[in-house]
Design a protein around this motif. Structure first.
Motif, mmCIF file in Angstrom:
data_model
loop_
_atom_site.group_PDB
_atom_site.id
_atom_site.type_symbol
_atom_site.label_atom_id
_atom_site.label_comp_id
_atom_site.label_asym_id
_atom_site.label_seq_id
_atom_site.Cartn_x
_atom_site.Cartn_y
_atom_site.Cartn_z
ATOM 1 N N VAL A 6 128.015 0.634 64.871
ATOM 2 C CA VAL A 6 128.163 0.327 66.285
ATOM 3 C C VAL A 6 128.270 1.652 67.028
ATOM 4 N N ASP A 7 127.414 1.859 68.013
ATOM 5 C CA ASP A 7 127.454 3.105 68.780
ATOM 6 C C ASP A 7 128.108 2.851 70.139
ATOM 7 N N LEU A 8 129.160 3.600 70.435
ATOM 8 C CA LEU A 8 129.897 3.431 71.692
ATOM 9 C C LEU A 8 129.826 4.711 72.522
ATOM 10 N N THR A 9 129.449 4.540 73.783
ATOM 11 C CA THR A 9 129.331 5.713 74.645
ATOM 12 C C THR A 9 130.379 5.724 75.750
ATOM 13 N N ASP A 10 131.111 4.636 75.912
ATOM 14 C CA ASP A 10 132.123 4.624 76.978
ATOM 15 C C ASP A 10 133.305 3.733 76.612
ATOM 16 N N GLY A 11 134.325 3.810 77.460
ATOM 17 C CA GLY A 11 135.504 2.968 77.289
ATOM 18 C C GLY A 11 136.557 3.619 76.418
ATOM 19 N N VAL A 12 137.807 3.249 76.689
ATOM 20 C CA VAL A 12 138.909 3.699 75.837
ATOM 21 C C VAL A 12 139.146 2.623 74.781
ATOM 22 N N ALA A 13 139.151 3.044 73.523
ATOM 23 C CA ALA A 13 139.328 2.096 72.417
ATOM 24 C C ALA A 13 140.730 2.228 71.852
ATOM 25 N N MET A 14 141.378 1.066 71.671
ATOM 26 C CA MET A 14 142.652 1.021 70.955
ATOM 27 C C MET A 14 142.325 0.745 69.493
ATOM 28 N N ILE A 15 142.728 1.673 68.612
ATOM 29 C CA ILE A 15 142.316 1.604 67.208
ATOM 30 C C ILE A 15 143.509 1.297 66.303
ATOM 31 N N VAL A 16 143.335 0.286 65.460
ATOM 32 C CA VAL A 16 144.415 -0.219 64.607
ATOM 33 C C VAL A 16 143.881 -0.341 63.177
ATOM 34 N N SER A 17 144.670 0.099 62.202
ATOM 35 C CA SER A 17 144.180 0.063 60.812
ATOM 36 C C SER A 17 145.060 -0.781 59.891
ATOM 37 N N ASP A 18 144.443 -1.332 58.847
ATOM 38 C CA ASP A 18 145.141 -1.915 57.680
ATOM 39 C C ASP A 18 146.390 -2.740 57.994
ATOM 40 N N LEU A 19 146.217 -3.921 58.570
ATOM 41 C CA LEU A 19 147.395 -4.753 58.856
ATOM 42 C C LEU A 19 147.803 -5.632 57.674
ATOM 43 N N HIS A 20 146.878 -5.890 56.759
ATOM 44 C CA HIS A 20 147.202 -6.600 55.509
ATOM 45 C C HIS A 20 148.102 -7.818 55.725
ATOM 46 N N GLY A 21 147.686 -8.681 56.648
ATOM 47 C CA GLY A 21 148.371 -9.964 56.811
ATOM 48 C C GLY A 21 149.731 -9.913 57.490
ATOM 49 N N ASP A 22 150.052 -8.792 58.130
ATOM 50 C CA ASP A 22 151.354 -8.603 58.781
ATOM 51 C C ASP A 22 151.322 -9.232 60.180
ATOM 52 N N ARG A 23 151.828 -10.434 60.304
ATOM 53 C CA ARG A 23 151.765 -11.199 61.551
ATOM 54 C C ARG A 23 152.519 -10.507 62.698
ATOM 55 N N ASP A 24 153.714 -10.016 62.412
ATOM 56 C CA ASP A 24 154.512 -9.365 63.457
ATOM 57 C C ASP A 24 153.787 -8.140 64.022
ATOM 58 N N ALA A 25 153.254 -7.309 63.137
ATOM 59 C CA ALA A 25 152.536 -6.113 63.595
ATOM 60 C C ALA A 25 151.305 -6.512 64.397
ATOM 61 N N PHE A 26 150.563 -7.482 63.902
ATOM 62 C CA PHE A 26 149.356 -7.942 64.597
ATOM 63 C C PHE A 26 149.697 -8.416 66.006
ATOM 64 N N ASP A 27 150.728 -9.252 66.127
ATOM 65 C CA ASP A 27 151.114 -9.774 67.448
ATOM 66 C C ASP A 27 151.494 -8.644 68.405
ATOM 67 N N SER A 292 147.703 4.917 59.938
ATOM 68 C CA SER A 292 148.336 3.741 59.327
ATOM 69 C C SER A 292 149.096 3.002 60.416
ATOM 70 N N SER A 293 148.670 1.768 60.701
ATOM 71 C CA SER A 293 149.285 1.054 61.815
ATOM 72 C C SER A 293 150.449 0.159 61.391
ATOM 73 N N ALA A 294 150.576 -0.123 60.097
ATOM 74 C CA ALA A 294 151.713 -0.931 59.613
ATOM 75 C C ALA A 294 151.845 -0.822 58.094
ATOM 76 N N ALA A 295 151.026 -1.580 57.361
ATOM 77 C CA ALA A 295 151.207 -1.723 55.906
ATOM 78 C C ALA A 295 151.193 -0.387 55.160
ATOM 79 N N HIS A 296 150.404 0.570 55.627
ATOM 80 C CA HIS A 296 150.308 1.843 54.904
ATOM 81 C C HIS A 296 151.163 2.942 55.505
ATOM 82 N N ALA A 297 151.944 2.608 56.542
ATOM 83 C CA ALA A 297 152.850 3.595 57.138
ATOM 84 C C ALA A 297 154.163 3.599 56.357
ATOM 85 N N ARG A 298 154.831 4.717 56.337
ATOM 86 C CA ARG A 298 156.129 4.828 55.665
ATOM 87 C C ARG A 298 157.121 5.484 56.607
ATOM 88 N N PRO A 299 158.148 4.739 57.089
ATOM 89 C CA PRO A 299 158.260 3.287 56.911
ATOM 90 C C PRO A 299 157.222 2.544 57.760
#
Ligand SMILES: [Mn+2]
Length: 334
Positions: A6-27, A292-299
């Motif tokens: 996907v090629d993007l030339t504009d806009g601010v993107a909010m980037i989130v990685s590896d949530l691995h089923g974490d409902r609280d983090a996703f919400d 790491s947005s949740a599952a792979h962050a420590r803590p």
């Protein structure tokens, strides 16, 4: 076959990685995106893959509901606004390949949860892009600079899972009676094919049309050259096992290979995939930021998201650090 890039030339993107089923983090991340989107501070939400498969017990695993929510979000905002990249955990379900870490098995729970959603979810997985290239010169992907695949960028761009699966199906069809292969499976893996097919793929029994898929998955894993490239791209261990100098040279070659036809030369990669032991990110080197947005962050509560202006040139990974932010303010002690 649309491009996997996907090629993007504009806009601010909010980037989130590896949530691995974490409902609280996703919400939390989705709520933040709604706020940023409404105020005009972000125009896109990008998940870097591995939305599914919790490492913990079933009650902590909201993989399927997260995924259905992402699909609904994408329908609401549009496919250019909500983007999900393929991770190795999603990929394993396209190919009916069992994924485990030590004793812990990731795939069976999700296969059994799929139920009536199976077709729609697997089709969603099969259509996911692999990489986002930006006019900022920042390349986004699940696992990071997979220097193993530098010579195969066009193959990844034009990747067609359905063709790989169809080739394997044709091979199995030409073999006729598969009984000898099921018996051979028992010799190799020390388990009954039928038991494993039920356990890993939630099939009813030998009359289920998906019954041969476990066999098909092992066939593809052993024989398909295309699949091997995809595997390397999504399972790469990046810098582990290489000297720093060699690795940095190879990362530059990798980024150059992805720059062909991109909106700008790709100079920096942002990925997830591997645990960041000292917080929510690692500045691996000048060319690679691991997020790491949740599952792979420590803590876990040290998890971060990144706001990337897709139009504003970035020349080194450390320029991204001021644009990392948290949704766990209330969880952190100061
Ligand atoms: Mn991963």
């Amino acid at each position: 076959m649309p491009s996997r890039f996907v090629d993007l030339t504009d806009g601010v993107a909010m980037i989130v990685s590896d949530l691995h089923g974490d409902r609280d983090a996703f919400d939390r991340y989705v709520a933040r995106f709604h706020t940023l989107y409404a105020s005009g501070a972000a125009q896109r939400l990008i998940f870097l893959g591995d939305l599914i498969h919790a490492y913990g017990p079933p009650y902590q695993d909201h993989s399927l509901s997260l995924l259905l929510d992402v699909m609904a979000l994408r329908e609401r905002y549009g496919p250019q606004t909500v983007i999900m990249l393929l991770g190795n955990h999603e990929m394993s379900h396209i190919y009916s390949i069992a994924l485990a870490k030590g004793e812990f098995e990731f795939t069976p729970r999700f296969e059994h949860a799929l139920g009536r959603h199976r077709e729609r979810v697997l089709s969603f997985f099969a259509d996911l892009p692999f990489y986002v290239r930006t006019a900022a010169g920042v390349l986004l992907g699940h696992a990071g600079p997979a220097v193993e695949v530098t010579g195969h960028v066009a193959l990844l761009r034009d990747f067609d899972h359905r063709r790989v699966l169809a080739e394997a199906d044709a091979l199995l069809a030409s073999a006729g009676d598969l009984t000898p292969y099921y018996e051979r499976y028992r010799e190799v893996y020390g388990a009954s094919y039928q038991d494993d097919a039920r356990h890993y793929l939630a099939v009813r029994g030998p009359d289920d049309p998906r019954y041969p898929h476990l066999l098909r998955g092992t066939l593809i894993a052993q024989r398909s050259r295309e699949f091997a490239v995809l595997w390397d791209a999504l399972f790469t261990q990046n810098e582990l096992g290489l000297t720093e100098y060699t690795y940095v040279q190879q990362v530059r070659e990798f980024l150059a290979a992805f720059s062909d036809g991109a909106p700008a030369p790709q100079r920096v990669m942002v990925s997830g995939h591997i645990v960041t032991p000292l917080g929510g990110y690692v500045l691996v080197n000048r060319y690679h930021l691991r997020l790491s947005s949740a599952a792979h962050a420590r803590p876990r509560e040290a998890g971060r998201y990144l706001l990337l202006d897709c139009a504003q040139p970035i020349h080194a990974a450390n320029e991204l650090l001021p644009h990392l932010d948290t949704v766990f303010e209330d969880e952190l002690e100061d």
